[in-house]
Design a protein around this motif. Structure first.
Motif, PDB file in Angstrom:
ATOM      1  N   LEU A 119       0.789  -1.273  -0.135  1.00  0.00           N
ATOM      2  CA  LEU A 119      -0.092  -0.076  -0.143  1.00  0.00           C
ATOM      3  C   LEU A 119       0.959   1.149   0.141  1.00  0.00           C
ATOM      4  O   LEU A 119       1.830   1.345   0.769  1.00  0.00           O
ATOM      5  N   ALA A 120       0.684   2.095  -0.798  1.00  0.00           N
ATOM      6  CA  ALA A 120       1.439   3.128  -1.077  1.00  0.00           C
ATOM      7  C   ALA A 120       0.555   4.594  -0.584  1.00  0.00           C
ATOM      8  O   ALA A 120      -0.716   4.625  -0.710  1.00  0.00           O
ATOM      9  N   VAL A 128       6.641  13.264   0.576  1.00  0.00           N
ATOM     10  CA  VAL A 128       7.240  12.094   1.138  1.00  0.00           C
ATOM     11  C   VAL A 128       6.162  11.012   0.587  1.00  0.00           C
ATOM     12  O   VAL A 128       4.916  11.232   0.874  1.00  0.00           O
ATOM     13  N   ILE A 129       6.543   9.971  -0.114  1.00  0.00           N
ATOM     14  CA  ILE A 129       5.764   8.685  -0.275  1.00  0.00           C
ATOM     15  C   ILE A 129       6.071   7.616   0.324  1.00  0.00           C
ATOM     16  O   ILE A 129       7.460   7.212   0.226  1.00  0.00           O
ATOM     17  N   ARG A 130       5.346   6.969   1.053  1.00  0.00           N
ATOM     18  CA  ARG A 130       5.666   5.766   1.726  1.00  0.00           C
ATOM     19  C   ARG A 130       4.672   4.546   1.266  1.00  0.00           C
ATOM     20  O   ARG A 130       3.746   4.576   0.765  1.00  0.00           O
ATOM     21  N   VAL A 131       5.608   3.297   1.243  1.00  0.00           N
ATOM     22  CA  VAL A 131       5.058   1.995   0.934  1.00  0.00           C
ATOM     23  C   VAL A 131       4.964   0.999   2.128  1.00  0.00           C
ATOM     24  O   VAL A 131       6.077   0.980   2.639  1.00  0.00           O
ATOM     25  N   PHE A 132       3.962   0.338   2.248  1.00  0.00           N
ATOM     26  CA  PHE A 132       3.854  -0.344   3.566  1.00  0.00           C
ATOM     27  C   PHE A 132       3.468  -1.867   3.221  1.00  0.00           C
ATOM     28  O   PHE A 132       2.640  -2.076   2.059  1.00  0.00           O
ATOM     29  N   SER A 133       3.875  -2.870   3.899  1.00  0.00           N
ATOM     30  CA  SER A 133       3.557  -3.993   3.698  1.00  0.00           C
ATOM     31  C   SER A 133       2.068  -4.464   4.167  1.00  0.00           C
ATOM     32  O   SER A 133       1.553  -3.697   5.216  1.00  0.00           O
ATOM     33  N   ILE A 134       1.044  -5.224   3.602  1.00  0.00           N
ATOM     34  CA  ILE A 134      -0.153  -5.633   3.849  1.00  0.00           C
ATOM     35  C   ILE A 134      -0.335  -7.136   4.052  1.00  0.00           C
ATOM     36  O   ILE A 134       0.213  -7.853   3.236  1.00  0.00           O
ATOM     37  N   PRO A 135      -0.739  -7.514   5.144  1.00  0.00           N
ATOM     38  CA  PRO A 135      -1.486  -6.788   6.075  1.00  0.00           C
ATOM     39  C   PRO A 135      -0.995  -6.255   7.244  1.00  0.00           C
ATOM     40  O   PRO A 135      -1.580  -5.664   8.243  1.00  0.00           O
ATOM     41  N   GLU A 142      10.291   4.439   1.251  1.00  0.00           N
ATOM     42  CA  GLU A 142      10.248   5.736   1.702  1.00  0.00           C
ATOM     43  C   GLU A 142      10.791   6.633   0.732  1.00  0.00           C
ATOM     44  O   GLU A 142      12.169   6.542   0.292  1.00  0.00           O
ATOM     45  N   PHE A 143      10.271   7.307  -0.336  1.00  0.00           N
ATOM     46  CA  PHE A 143      10.514   8.020  -1.617  1.00  0.00           C
ATOM     47  C   PHE A 143      10.333   9.589  -1.047  1.00  0.00           C
ATOM     48  O   PHE A 143       9.017   9.834  -0.589  1.00  0.00           O
ATOM     49  N   ARG A 144      11.255  10.445  -1.753  1.00  0.00           N
ATOM     50  CA  ARG A 144      11.063  11.957  -1.628  1.00  0.00           C
ATOM     51  C   ARG A 144      10.551  12.398  -2.825  1.00  0.00           C
ATOM     52  O   ARG A 144      11.664  12.526  -3.747  1.00  0.00           O
ATOM     53  N   ARG A 145       9.626  13.038  -2.921  1.00  0.00           N
ATOM     54  CA  ARG A 145       9.038  13.727  -4.351  1.00  0.00           C
ATOM     55  C   ARG A 145       9.783  15.171  -4.406  1.00  0.00           C
ATOM     56  O   ARG A 145      10.026  15.409  -5.710  1.00  0.00           O
ATOM     57  N   GLY A 214      16.958  10.791   8.133  1.00  0.00           N
ATOM     58  CA  GLY A 214      15.795  10.173   7.607  1.00  0.00           C
ATOM     59  C   GLY A 214      15.633  10.694   6.195  1.00  0.00           C
ATOM     60  O   GLY A 214      15.249   9.954   5.176  1.00  0.00           O
ATOM     61  N   MET A 215      15.644  12.072   6.079  1.00  0.00           N
ATOM     62  CA  MET A 215      15.646  12.870   4.936  1.00  0.00           C
ATOM     63  C   MET A 215      16.652  12.281   3.956  1.00  0.00           C
ATOM     64  O   MET A 215      16.417  12.186   2.548  1.00  0.00           O
ATOM     65  N   MET A 216      17.950  12.173   4.238  1.00  0.00           N
ATOM     66  CA  MET A 216      19.045  11.783   3.502  1.00  0.00           C
ATOM     67  C   MET A 216      18.975  10.418   3.098  1.00  0.00           C
ATOM     68  O   MET A 216      19.362  10.178   2.140  1.00  0.00           O
ATOM     69  N   ASN A 217      18.178   9.660   3.578  1.00  0.00           N
ATOM     70  CA  ASN A 217      18.026   8.068   3.330  1.00  0.00           C
ATOM     71  C   ASN A 217      16.755   7.989   2.524  1.00  0.00           C
ATOM     72  O   ASN A 217      16.859   6.825   1.942  1.00  0.00           O
ATOM     73  N   GLN A 218      16.135   8.954   2.239  1.00  0.00           N
ATOM     74  CA  GLN A 218      15.155   8.787   1.488  1.00  0.00           C
ATOM     75  C   GLN A 218      15.422   8.698  -0.216  1.00  0.00           C
ATOM     76  O   GLN A 218      16.405   9.328  -0.647  1.00  0.00           O
TER      77      GLN A 218
END
Length: 365
Positions: A119-120, A128-135, A142-145, A214-218
């Protein structure tokens, strides 16, 4: 809400709700109707109302996402009006799966991948856009737009193989992110000044505040598209055409753009075609990158030529809480494992026209 059989041109059923319908989502198992403070879940087979989720946080945009994989009919919607909490609901078992603290600010976009295993999400800031595992809800990516300006994310979509994630907004830039984890198994590079400085910089992040490190690692965008206009709402899709990955962008001014996406190197995507969806505008294309010959007449036009419509006077109807009024339920059928084939009548259960759906009592969550 009116539900129609598109190919037969007939109405299946209709429902009335207590307030304005903001969005509708469906797969081959469930149909979800989202109101501002409630969500209705119907069974696709007989359109029976299965569950009503009441007293949801105010959701003025009708933001929600339903997995297209009917085996994992997960539903995601905002769990808070003030923070970026995601409520995850299992549409098959009709139980709450988990809540995910995704962002600090309110949510703006949600999207499942094709299997319902990821799930994004994006917040109203859109940085910032994040992607999570489901369920489970664990953060995978973690992506920085961007950092300079806040934007309104209008489209968030995975590729069918879940290798790429595309995000578009009201700016002129469309971002494509690649879902991959970098490993430390790469061969040791010869020592260079730039490599030495890179290792020092990476080590220094351990001593910086968590928010800065955290911002640098995105991760940044793998590929981008620069549109000619900004400030317009647009919708994107990642597809495979002639065995090559393509990025499709539709803008609110009535144009469809098709770009080549380099799956190896990314970078700036190359425009190969431009279609006008309004009126009879001419098609612009890159002469060196043709996709395919013109397609035959559209499916919608073929359906429009049908001259016979079943009579509505002898057809039974469905009630909201009881399925078929006369006990006539759509027969069991096997769900398709591949894409839906609209030209194959056997892909769908035999559905008859019904009218006069009556409101029934809803189940409280």
């Amino acid at each position: 809400m009116n539900v129609y059989h598109f190919k037969k041109g007939t109405e299946i059923c209709n429902y009335s709700y207590s307030s304005k319908i903001l969005s509708i989502r469906l797969n081959r198992q469930r149909l979800v109707v989202c109101l501002e403070e409630s969500i209705y879940i119907h069974n696709i087979k007989d359109m029976k109302l299965l569950k009503t989720i009441l007293d949801t946080p105010p959701n003025t945009t009708g933001l929600c996402a339903l997995s297209i994989n009917h085996a994992n009919s997960y539903l995601a919607y905002p769990g808070s009006a003030t923070s970026g909490e995601i409520a995850l609901y299992d549409g098959n078992t009709l139980k709450t799966a988990c809540t995910i603290p995704a962002h600090d600010g309110p949510l703006a976009a949600l999207a499942f991948n094709s299997t319902g295993s990821k799930l994004a999400s994006a917040s109203e800031k859109g940085t910032v856009i994040r992607v999570f595992s489901i369920p489970g809800g664990q953060k995978l990516y973690e992506f920085r737009r961007g950092m300079k300006r806040y934007v309104n994310i209008s489209s968030l979509v995975f590729s069918m193989d879940s290798q790429f994630l595309c995000a578009s907004s009201n700016t002129e830039t469309v971002h494509v992110f690649k879902l991959e984890h970098l490993t430390d198994s790469r061969p040791e590079e010869p020592p260079t000044w730039s490599g030495y400085m890179g290792k020092m910089f990476q080590a220094a992040t351990n001593y910086l505040p968590a928010q800065v490190s955290g911002m640098m690692n995105q991760d940044r965008a793998f590929a981008t598209v620069r549109l000619n206009v900004s400030g317009q709402r647009n919708i994107c899709a990642l597809s495979t055409i002639q065995k090559l990955p393509r990025l499709l962008v539709t803008t609110s001014d009535g144009h469809l753009y098709i770009y080549n996406l380099d799956p190896q190197d990314g970078g700036e995507c190359v425009l190969i075609k431009k279609h006008s969806l309004l009126g009879s505008g001419k098609m612009e294309e890159d002469k060196e990158n043709d996709l395919r010959p013109p397609l035959p007449q559209s499916y919608a036009a073929t359906v429009a030529r049908q001259s016979t419509v079943p009579s509505t006077s002898t057809m039974p109807g469905y009630s909201e809480d009881g399925g078929a009024l006369r006990g006539e339920v759509i027969p069991e059928h096997e769900f398709a494992t591949g894409p839906v084939c609209l030209d194959d009548e056997n892909e769908f259960p035999p559905i008859i026209l019904c009218r006069g759906g009556q409101p029934g009592k809803a189940k409280r969550s």
